[in-house]
Write a protein that holds these residues in place. Structure first.
Motif, PDB file in Angstrom:
ATOM      1  N   PHE A  31      10.014   4.877   8.423  1.00  0.00           N
ATOM      2  CA  PHE A  31      10.326   3.670   7.663  1.00  0.00           C
ATOM      3  C   PHE A  31      10.130   2.417   8.509  1.00  0.00           C
ATOM      4  O   PHE A  31       9.592   1.408   8.044  1.00  0.00           O
ATOM      5  N   SER A  32      10.546   2.458   9.756  1.00  0.00           N
ATOM      6  CA  SER A  32      10.472   1.282  10.618  1.00  0.00           C
ATOM      7  C   SER A  32       9.033   0.909  10.930  1.00  0.00           C
ATOM      8  O   SER A  32       8.661  -0.276  10.863  1.00  0.00           O
ATOM      9  N   ILE A  33       8.232   1.892  11.285  1.00  0.00           N
ATOM     10  CA  ILE A  33       6.834   1.619  11.636  1.00  0.00           C
ATOM     11  C   ILE A  33       6.056   1.122  10.425  1.00  0.00           C
ATOM     12  O   ILE A  33       5.290   0.148  10.510  1.00  0.00           O
ATOM     13  N   TYR A  34       6.275   1.740   9.262  1.00  0.00           N
ATOM     14  CA  TYR A  34       5.481   1.352   8.099  1.00  0.00           C
ATOM     15  C   TYR A  34       6.030   0.106   7.399  1.00  0.00           C
ATOM     16  O   TYR A  34       5.287  -0.569   6.688  1.00  0.00           O
ATOM     17  N   THR A  35       7.292  -0.239   7.610  1.00  0.00           N
ATOM     18  CA  THR A  35       7.771  -1.545   7.152  1.00  0.00           C
ATOM     19  C   THR A  35       7.083  -2.648   7.947  1.00  0.00           C
ATOM     20  O   THR A  35       6.640  -3.664   7.395  1.00  0.00           O
ATOM     21  N   GLN A  36       6.981  -2.455   9.253  1.00  0.00           N
ATOM     22  CA  GLN A  36       6.285  -3.427  10.093  1.00  0.00           C
ATOM     23  C   GLN A  36       4.817  -3.522   9.707  1.00  0.00           C
ATOM     24  O   GLN A  36       4.251  -4.620   9.615  1.00  0.00           O
ATOM     25  N   ASN A  84      -7.665 -19.455  -6.250  1.00  0.00           N
ATOM     26  CA  ASN A  84      -8.231 -19.692  -7.575  1.00  0.00           C
ATOM     27  C   ASN A  84      -9.683 -19.241  -7.674  1.00  0.00           C
ATOM     28  O   ASN A  84     -10.573 -19.989  -8.078  1.00  0.00           O
ATOM     29  N   THR A  85      -9.927 -18.008  -7.279  1.00  0.00           N
ATOM     30  CA  THR A  85     -11.302 -17.495  -7.299  1.00  0.00           C
ATOM     31  C   THR A  85     -11.694 -16.914  -8.643  1.00  0.00           C
ATOM     32  O   THR A  85     -12.763 -16.345  -8.780  1.00  0.00           O
ATOM     33  N   GLY A  86     -10.830 -17.051  -9.614  1.00  0.00           N
ATOM     34  CA  GLY A  86     -11.191 -16.582 -10.940  1.00  0.00           C
ATOM     35  C   GLY A  86     -10.306 -15.449 -11.412  1.00  0.00           C
ATOM     36  O   GLY A  86      -9.276 -15.148 -10.822  1.00  0.00           O
ATOM     37  N   GLU A  87     -10.726 -14.813 -12.470  1.00  0.00           N
ATOM     38  CA  GLU A  87      -9.923 -13.752 -13.075  1.00  0.00           C
ATOM     39  C   GLU A  87      -9.662 -12.634 -12.072  1.00  0.00           C
ATOM     40  O   GLU A  87     -10.563 -12.192 -11.355  1.00  0.00           O
ATOM     41  N   GLY A  88      -8.425 -12.192 -12.020  1.00  0.00           N
ATOM     42  CA  GLY A  88      -8.054 -11.108 -11.130  1.00  0.00           C
ATOM     43  C   GLY A  88      -7.599 -11.555  -9.764  1.00  0.00           C
ATOM     44  O   GLY A  88      -7.260 -10.734  -8.926  1.00  0.00           O
ATOM     45  N   SER A  89      -7.620 -12.867  -9.504  1.00  0.00           N
ATOM     46  CA  SER A  89      -7.183 -13.336  -8.191  1.00  0.00           C
ATOM     47  C   SER A  89      -5.667 -13.202  -8.067  1.00  0.00           C
ATOM     48  O   SER A  89      -4.952 -13.151  -9.053  1.00  0.00           O
ATOM     49  N   GLY A  90      -5.192 -13.178  -6.848  1.00  0.00           N
ATOM     50  CA  GLY A  90      -3.760 -13.036  -6.603  1.00  0.00           C
ATOM     51  C   GLY A  90      -3.452 -11.733  -5.900  1.00  0.00           C
ATOM     52  O   GLY A  90      -4.231 -10.776  -5.940  1.00  0.00           O
ATOM     53  N   LEU A  91      -2.295 -11.680  -5.228  1.00  0.00           N
ATOM     54  CA  LEU A  91      -1.898 -10.467  -4.515  1.00  0.00           C
ATOM     55  C   LEU A  91      -1.521  -9.369  -5.501  1.00  0.00           C
ATOM     56  O   LEU A  91      -0.901  -9.629  -6.528  1.00  0.00           O
ATOM     57  N   ARG A  92      -1.881  -8.165  -5.156  1.00  0.00           N
ATOM     58  CA  ARG A  92      -1.590  -7.014  -6.010  1.00  0.00           C
ATOM     59  C   ARG A  92      -0.648  -6.071  -5.266  1.00  0.00           C
ATOM     60  O   ARG A  92      -1.059  -5.359  -4.361  1.00  0.00           O
ATOM     61  N   TYR A  93       0.604  -6.117  -5.643  1.00  0.00           N
ATOM     62  CA  TYR A  93       1.603  -5.250  -5.038  1.00  0.00           C
ATOM     63  C   TYR A  93       1.644  -3.914  -5.777  1.00  0.00           C
ATOM     64  O   TYR A  93       1.151  -3.789  -6.909  1.00  0.00           O
ATOM     65  N   LEU A  94       2.252  -2.906  -5.164  1.00  0.00           N
ATOM     66  CA  LEU A  94       2.467  -1.654  -5.866  1.00  0.00           C
ATOM     67  C   LEU A  94       3.436  -1.879  -7.023  1.00  0.00           C
ATOM     68  O   LEU A  94       4.370  -2.683  -6.923  1.00  0.00           O
ATOM     69  N   THR A  95       3.227  -1.169  -8.097  1.00  0.00           N
ATOM     70  CA  THR A  95       4.191  -1.189  -9.187  1.00  0.00           C
ATOM     71  C   THR A  95       5.392  -0.343  -8.799  1.00  0.00           C
ATOM     72  O   THR A  95       5.353   0.419  -7.822  1.00  0.00           O
ATOM     73  N   ALA A  96       6.455  -0.449  -9.575  1.00  0.00           N
ATOM     74  CA  ALA A  96       7.648   0.347  -9.293  1.00  0.00           C
ATOM     75  C   ALA A  96       7.321   1.835  -9.282  1.00  0.00           C
ATOM     76  O   ALA A  96       7.749   2.568  -8.382  1.00  0.00           O
ATOM     77  N   GLN A  97       6.558   2.293 -10.264  1.00  0.00           N
ATOM     78  CA  GLN A  97       6.240   3.717 -10.339  1.00  0.00           C
ATOM     79  C   GLN A  97       5.322   4.147  -9.218  1.00  0.00           C
ATOM     80  O   GLN A  97       5.453   5.257  -8.672  1.00  0.00           O
ATOM     81  N   TYR A 157       0.848  -1.194   0.000  1.00  0.00           N
ATOM     82  CA  TYR A 157       0.000   0.000   0.000  1.00  0.00           C
ATOM     83  C   TYR A 157       0.879   1.238   0.000  1.00  0.00           C
ATOM     84  O   TYR A 157       2.105   1.135   0.071  1.00  0.00           O
ATOM     85  N   HIS A 158       0.261   2.410  -0.090  1.00  0.00           N
ATOM     86  CA  HIS A 158       1.012   3.595  -0.474  1.00  0.00           C
ATOM     87  C   HIS A 158       1.980   4.097   0.592  1.00  0.00           C
ATOM     88  O   HIS A 158       3.063   4.595   0.255  1.00  0.00           O
ATOM     89  N   LEU A 159       1.647   4.000   1.871  1.00  0.00           N
ATOM     90  CA  LEU A 159       2.528   4.571   2.891  1.00  0.00           C
ATOM     91  C   LEU A 159       3.894   3.905   2.936  1.00  0.00           C
ATOM     92  O   LEU A 159       4.907   4.583   3.123  1.00  0.00           O
ATOM     93  N   PRO A 160       3.991   2.577   2.765  1.00  0.00           N
ATOM     94  CA  PRO A 160       5.320   1.966   2.664  1.00  0.00           C
ATOM     95  C   PRO A 160       5.789   1.823   1.216  1.00  0.00           C
ATOM     96  O   PRO A 160       6.553   0.908   0.884  1.00  0.00           O
TER      97      PRO A 160
END
Length: 272
Positions: A198-203, A221-234, A120-123
């Motif tokens: 950094f320490s608090i939001y890494t945790q 396997n709940t269907g299309e779009g399943s899986g973890l969504r991490y932030l992109t590099a940008q 998510y955005h804070l870390p």
């Protein structure tokens, strides 16, 4: 040991110890340091004492970056893992504060192959490539006590060199964190407030990522779009660019928390 105009930075260092304890980043063990703003070849670091109990300049030593020795060897000893701090300062000239913790939320990522990445955005400062993991076992030499503690300059340098460094500078690590296998993590900041952020939001990121992984495994396997969504590099880059100027907001809250909620435990003799 301390000049008059260094009092403010030491007061902030004491408060940071209390904040990190209040937010369960530091417990009876773990530590935070700050580079001496008047002499970059030394840094301030507590004596061997639980972070919540640090309260005055009598609890803080000045150490040399070169070898983590105390400038006044007659004072009570600092933590054995002072080499984590000295070698990170030695490696990165723009690092001015270092935290070492044994965060239980982060520890699972040190002993598995699951990468710790921004969710998510804070870390967002953690990026999308995964926080590097330092395995001290790769650097033991004959005669070393294999207790996972970074207890000399050789092991401290190996840890500092595990930080990823972005393509534009070698003066500050990107991401500003390194996992430590079976031990915890080290975090670097340009300021005390940034290192605490950094320490608090890494945790926090580790806790949320673990919860998401549990949900994903509970409903696979709940269907299309399943899986973890991490932030992109940008997204990570832009999120940190937005958040960096605003870290004073949580810092002021955290500071007030330990001044009020923590009365009776947290004492800062340098606050006015």
């Amino acid at each position: 040991m301390v000049s008059a105009n260094a009092t403010s930075i030491l007061s902030t260092l004491i408060t940071a110890n209390h904040v990190l304890h209040y937010h369960s980043v530091l417990h009876a063990y773990g530590h935070i340091s700050v580079r001496n703003p008047e002499n970059a070849s030394t840094f301030f670091f507590a004596r061997t004492l639980a972070p919540a109990l640090i309260s005055s300049t009598e609890d803080i030593n000045e150490l040399n970056v070169a070898d983590a020795s105390q400038t006044d060897p007659t004072r009570p000893r600092s933590f054995v893992e002072r080499f984590i701090h000295s070698e990170i300062y030695k490696r990165f000239e723009d690092v001015n504060s270092v935290v070492h913790s044994h965060s239980p939320q982060v520890l699972p990522y040190t002993i598995t192959d699951v990468p710790l990445k921004a969710v998510y955005h804070l870390p967002g400062f953690l990026g999308d490539q995964g926080v590097p993991n330092f395995d001290i076992a790769e650097f033991y030499e004959p005669g070393d006590q294999q207790d996972l503690l970074v207890s000399n300059t050789r092991l401290g340098a190996a840890l500092a060199n595990t930080f990823n460094v972005n393509s534009t500078t070698n003066s500050f690590p990107d991401p500003p964190a390194v996992l430590m296998r079976g031990h915890g993590l080290a975090v670097a900041g340009e300021t005390i407030e940034q290192a605490v952020f950094f320490s608090i939001y890494t945790q926090s990121n580790a806790e949320i990522q673990s919860s998401a992984i549990e949900l994903e495994h509970a409903f696979p396997n709940t269907g299309e779009g399943s899986g973890l969504r991490y932030l992109t590099a940008q997204e990570g880059i832009d999120s940190w660019a937005t958040n960096k100027p605003l870290i004073i907001r949580p810092w002021e809250l955290w500071q007030r928390e330990v001044q009020t909620v923590g009365q009776g435990l947290y004492v800062n003799g340098l606050e006015h």
